[in-house]
Scaffold this motif. Sequence first.
Motif, PDB file in Angstrom:
ATOM      1  N   CYS A 283      30.919  -4.018  48.728  1.00 53.10           N
ATOM      2  CA  CYS A 283      31.591  -5.033  47.881  1.00 53.10           C
ATOM      3  C   CYS A 283      30.568  -5.320  46.753  1.00 53.10           C
ATOM      4  O   CYS A 283      29.339  -5.426  46.824  1.00 53.10           O
ATOM      5  N   SER A 284      31.376  -5.556  45.473  1.00 57.04           N
ATOM      6  CA  SER A 284      30.755  -6.054  44.364  1.00 57.04           C
ATOM      7  C   SER A 284      30.225  -7.386  44.597  1.00 57.04           C
ATOM      8  O   SER A 284      31.106  -8.255  45.325  1.00 57.04           O
ATOM      9  N   ASP A 285      29.301  -7.860  43.747  1.00 59.12           N
ATOM     10  CA  ASP A 285      29.006  -9.310  43.911  1.00 59.12           C
ATOM     11  C   ASP A 285      30.083 -10.078  43.099  1.00 59.12           C
ATOM     12  O   ASP A 285      30.192 -11.174  43.627  1.00 59.12           O
ATOM     13  N   LEU A 286      30.765  -9.369  42.383  1.00 60.12           N
ATOM     14  CA  LEU A 286      31.885 -10.119  41.433  1.00 60.12           C
ATOM     15  C   LEU A 286      33.325  -9.592  42.230  1.00 60.12           C
ATOM     16  O   LEU A 286      34.106  -9.262  41.522  1.00 60.12           O
ATOM     17  N   LEU A 308      28.215 -23.470  47.861  1.00 59.44           N
ATOM     18  CA  LEU A 308      26.734 -23.187  48.527  1.00 59.44           C
ATOM     19  C   LEU A 308      26.109 -21.941  47.574  1.00 59.44           C
ATOM     20  O   LEU A 308      26.889 -20.961  47.575  1.00 59.44           O
ATOM     21  N   ARG A 309      24.956 -22.236  47.352  1.00 59.63           N
ATOM     22  CA  ARG A 309      24.147 -21.277  46.409  1.00 59.63           C
ATOM     23  C   ARG A 309      22.864 -21.567  46.973  1.00 59.63           C
ATOM     24  O   ARG A 309      22.264 -22.591  47.253  1.00 59.63           O
ATOM     25  N   PRO A 310      21.918 -20.489  46.777  1.00 58.48           N
ATOM     26  CA  PRO A 310      20.541 -20.668  46.944  1.00 58.48           C
ATOM     27  C   PRO A 310      19.836 -21.042  45.460  1.00 58.48           C
ATOM     28  O   PRO A 310      20.016 -20.360  44.578  1.00 58.48           O
ATOM     29  N   LYS A 314      17.464 -15.859  41.503  1.00 53.43           N
ATOM     30  CA  LYS A 314      17.686 -14.846  40.366  1.00 53.43           C
ATOM     31  C   LYS A 314      18.535 -13.678  41.045  1.00 53.43           C
ATOM     32  O   LYS A 314      18.180 -12.870  41.417  1.00 53.43           O
ATOM     33  N   TYR A 315      19.775 -13.878  40.704  1.00 52.45           N
ATOM     34  CA  TYR A 315      20.654 -12.593  41.357  1.00 52.45           C
ATOM     35  C   TYR A 315      20.155 -11.211  41.071  1.00 52.45           C
ATOM     36  O   TYR A 315      19.629 -10.664  39.860  1.00 52.45           O
ATOM     37  N   ARG A 316      20.291 -10.495  42.039  1.00 50.79           N
ATOM     38  CA  ARG A 316      19.873  -9.057  42.080  1.00 50.79           C
ATOM     39  C   ARG A 316      20.609  -8.144  41.156  1.00 50.79           C
ATOM     40  O   ARG A 316      20.482  -7.497  40.233  1.00 50.79           O
ATOM     41  N   PHE A 317      22.002  -8.363  41.073  1.00 49.07           N
ATOM     42  CA  PHE A 317      23.012  -7.764  40.170  1.00 49.07           C
ATOM     43  C   PHE A 317      23.273  -8.771  38.985  1.00 49.07           C
ATOM     44  O   PHE A 317      23.810  -9.852  39.078  1.00 49.07           O
ATOM     45  N   ASN A 318      23.011  -7.843  37.774  1.00 43.35           N
ATOM     46  CA  ASN A 318      23.284  -8.856  36.494  1.00 43.35           C
ATOM     47  C   ASN A 318      24.396  -7.904  35.847  1.00 43.35           C
ATOM     48  O   ASN A 318      24.036  -6.891  35.272  1.00 43.35           O
ATOM     49  N   PRO A 319      25.657  -8.499  35.980  1.00 44.33           N
ATOM     50  CA  PRO A 319      26.951  -7.728  35.212  1.00 44.33           C
ATOM     51  C   PRO A 319      26.469  -7.377  33.959  1.00 44.33           C
ATOM     52  O   PRO A 319      27.250  -6.487  33.355  1.00 44.33           O
ATOM     53  N   ASP A 320      25.884  -8.208  33.155  1.00 40.04           N
ATOM     54  CA  ASP A 320      25.860  -8.226  31.623  1.00 40.04           C
ATOM     55  C   ASP A 320      25.045  -7.132  31.158  1.00 40.04           C
ATOM     56  O   ASP A 320      24.732  -6.916  29.895  1.00 40.04           O
TER      57      ASP A 320
ATOM     58  N   TYR B 302      24.038 -15.139  48.823  1.00 37.07           N
ATOM     59  CA  TYR B 302      23.101 -14.375  48.055  1.00 37.07           C
ATOM     60  C   TYR B 302      23.851 -13.748  46.933  1.00 37.07           C
ATOM     61  O   TYR B 302      23.102 -13.208  45.922  1.00 37.07           O
ATOM     62  N   ARG B 303      25.256 -13.416  46.942  1.00 44.04           N
ATOM     63  CA  ARG B 303      25.668 -12.412  46.019  1.00 44.04           C
ATOM     64  C   ARG B 303      27.092 -12.931  45.433  1.00 44.04           C
ATOM     65  O   ARG B 303      27.445 -12.833  44.384  1.00 44.04           O
ATOM     66  N   LEU B 304      28.187 -12.955  46.533  1.00 46.18           N
ATOM     67  CA  LEU B 304      29.300 -13.448  45.932  1.00 46.18           C
ATOM     68  C   LEU B 304      29.419 -14.899  44.926  1.00 46.18           C
ATOM     69  O   LEU B 304      28.959 -15.864  45.553  1.00 46.18           O
ATOM     70  N   ARG B 305      29.843 -14.591  43.683  1.00 42.46           N
ATOM     71  CA  ARG B 305      29.813 -15.816  42.835  1.00 42.46           C
ATOM     72  C   ARG B 305      31.068 -15.598  41.886  1.00 42.46           C
ATOM     73  O   ARG B 305      31.336 -14.445  41.731  1.00 42.46           O
ATOM     74  N   PRO B 306      31.390 -16.763  41.140  1.00 38.75           N
ATOM     75  CA  PRO B 306      32.448 -16.382  40.013  1.00 38.75           C
ATOM     76  C   PRO B 306      31.688 -16.254  38.726  1.00 38.75           C
ATOM     77  O   PRO B 306      30.695 -16.916  38.666  1.00 38.75           O
ATOM     78  N   TYR B 307      32.047 -15.227  38.099  1.00 38.77           N
ATOM     79  CA  TYR B 307      31.329 -14.931  36.652  1.00 38.77           C
ATOM     80  C   TYR B 307      31.380 -15.918  35.928  1.00 38.77           C
ATOM     81  O   TYR B 307      32.581 -16.674  35.888  1.00 38.77           O
TER      82      TYR B 307
END
Lengths: 323, 326
Positions: A283-286, A308-310, A314-320, B302-307
Amino acid sequence: MLRMRLAHLKPQFFAGLLFGFLAFHFFLELNRSAEESVTFLTYIRAIEGQQHNHTVADEQTPAKTTAQSIRILCWIMTGPKYLESRTKHIKGTWAKRCDIVLYMSSEETDFPTVGLNVSEGRENLYWKTIRAFQYVYEHHMDDADWFVKADDDTYMIVENLRYALSKYDTETPVYLGRRFYPFVKNGYMAGGAGYVLSKEALRRFINGFSSGSCTHFSEIEDMALGQCMQTMGVEPTDSRDIKGRQRFHAYPPENHVVRQPPRPLPWYLVYEFYPAVEGPRSCSDLSVSFHYIHPDMLYVLDYLTYHLRPYGYKYRFNPDETT
Amino acid sequence: MSASKVLSEGGSFFKGMLMGGIFCLVLSLLASFSPISISGTEEHHHQHQHHHVQAPSKDELKSISDADMQQLNEELRVYCVIMVQPKALVYWAAALDTWSKHCDKAVFYTSENSKALDAVDLNEKDDWARLRKALKHAYKHAGNLRWFFVAQPTTFAIIENLKYLLLTKDPNDPFYMGNLMKSGELEYVSFDSGIVLSYEALRRLVNTFEDEAKCPERGRALWKLSDDKQLAACLKYTGVFAENGEDANGKGLFNSQSVYRMITDSMKDNPNNVVEGCCSDMAVTYSGMTPNQMQVMMFGVYRLRPYGHDFHDVLAFYPPKDSDND
């Protein structure tokens, strides 16, 4: 005998009894209250600022304007018996993030639903799809840039859909979703995971039916639409992210993201067009969508995605990032 | 009245006083490990109203200088004490593969050895005795870690949010917090939603362990208390009281239920505002989820989020090495 003994006890005895009890009680209490004053001080120190701010996003970065200027029309495949149990919760969660949302049903109601003049039932799903796209084409072609179909048990993250679409031109034939095969040579997009048509793809679908190139040859709406797309020269797009991870999902997160030992493909991954992946990398983070989502889970996903977020993570995956 | 008569009258009084005093002492001893304290007073209730610890507000964060923030970031280290058992091996494996990777130091303490996974084998079947041993071990091996988080196998924690809660708190002060519960007069932190102890609280606790009268290893009460209540009772003797961990809005951060259960309840209680009426954005713990659900939580948290949603947080936490599910 006992009564005589009690009578011997003078009132002074009882007075002493009471006094002794209270005296000891008082001294014990004194000892305990000294310990408690500690906690009161701790409380005072702990409460520093009374201002409260809900920890939501401070702002949306200006650099995202391209994605945000895309107009998305979502139509939800539903029916009268599901409005209260399912569609109400679609409305209460993600549907409002589409620029336009239409609830397609067999009859028009104040929900509001669009009446498609098609009966309910599994056998009529492709008729519903055809009529729904025709309705959208007739009434909303100029109101949106992209056209999304979802079920009343699909969960979608519209911001991630915007981001995925931002690199495509809607005037070219684009058809995105969770790519399945066989049945259609180039594959087709799974219905429950939600799929997207560009303006040009929608035009071709409508023309296909008005010209007779596409017909209602099957009840299986996603496969049949995929066949029409192929007939009309619209190729399914690889909708995976930059790391090759899927964005659209035909099942709930638990079916995809749970780590599994190496094993033969489970039944729900048998139709995969691309090499099937299980575990975190599936699954993609996005991610854009999940399917077979009960109403409770719609709200759970809303909570996990948007709330809910930590803190500070600093997210591992940076799409940009380009690499 | 003659002097002799007074004396004889007085003797009776003194006898009564002695009896009364002994009676009070006996009752007090019986009550010391009982949740029903005989000596409840108005004073108690007034001070017990304020047992909550709140996360810092935005303004509070702004007032901290960069240098101080740097120091806070370094000092905010959490030692996770994770109690496991071979009979709940799947939960042990789940904790190992999910949230515990975000602890600065995660140590698993087991009741008995298992060939499948590594842990500190306490070789102890009794819950309370085992917890004592684990806490003593943690205190001894704390190194420069100043905060302790004690979890059950079914606990799921977000350590970054725990650190946010603890940001402006001094570990040299006694803190004992989590999901505050009350049993009679005793306020305690429920075990499955995680127990947070500052270094000072743990220091006092470990010292009190030596006192068999105040904090016996094999509970001496008339009925057996659960280990989380025993802990609260021992800490109370050292002057450390349970506090409810809350966000800046007063919402509880430590949950004894799963997120699924809490959302379902919120659908009934707040049908028009299900998500915001449910749970904090900065929740620290949930409990009672299956191992698969914990893996979904890792993805969801930790991963799923809105861009496009960017946060300007004052702290930075980096993903753990050798991990792919966060």
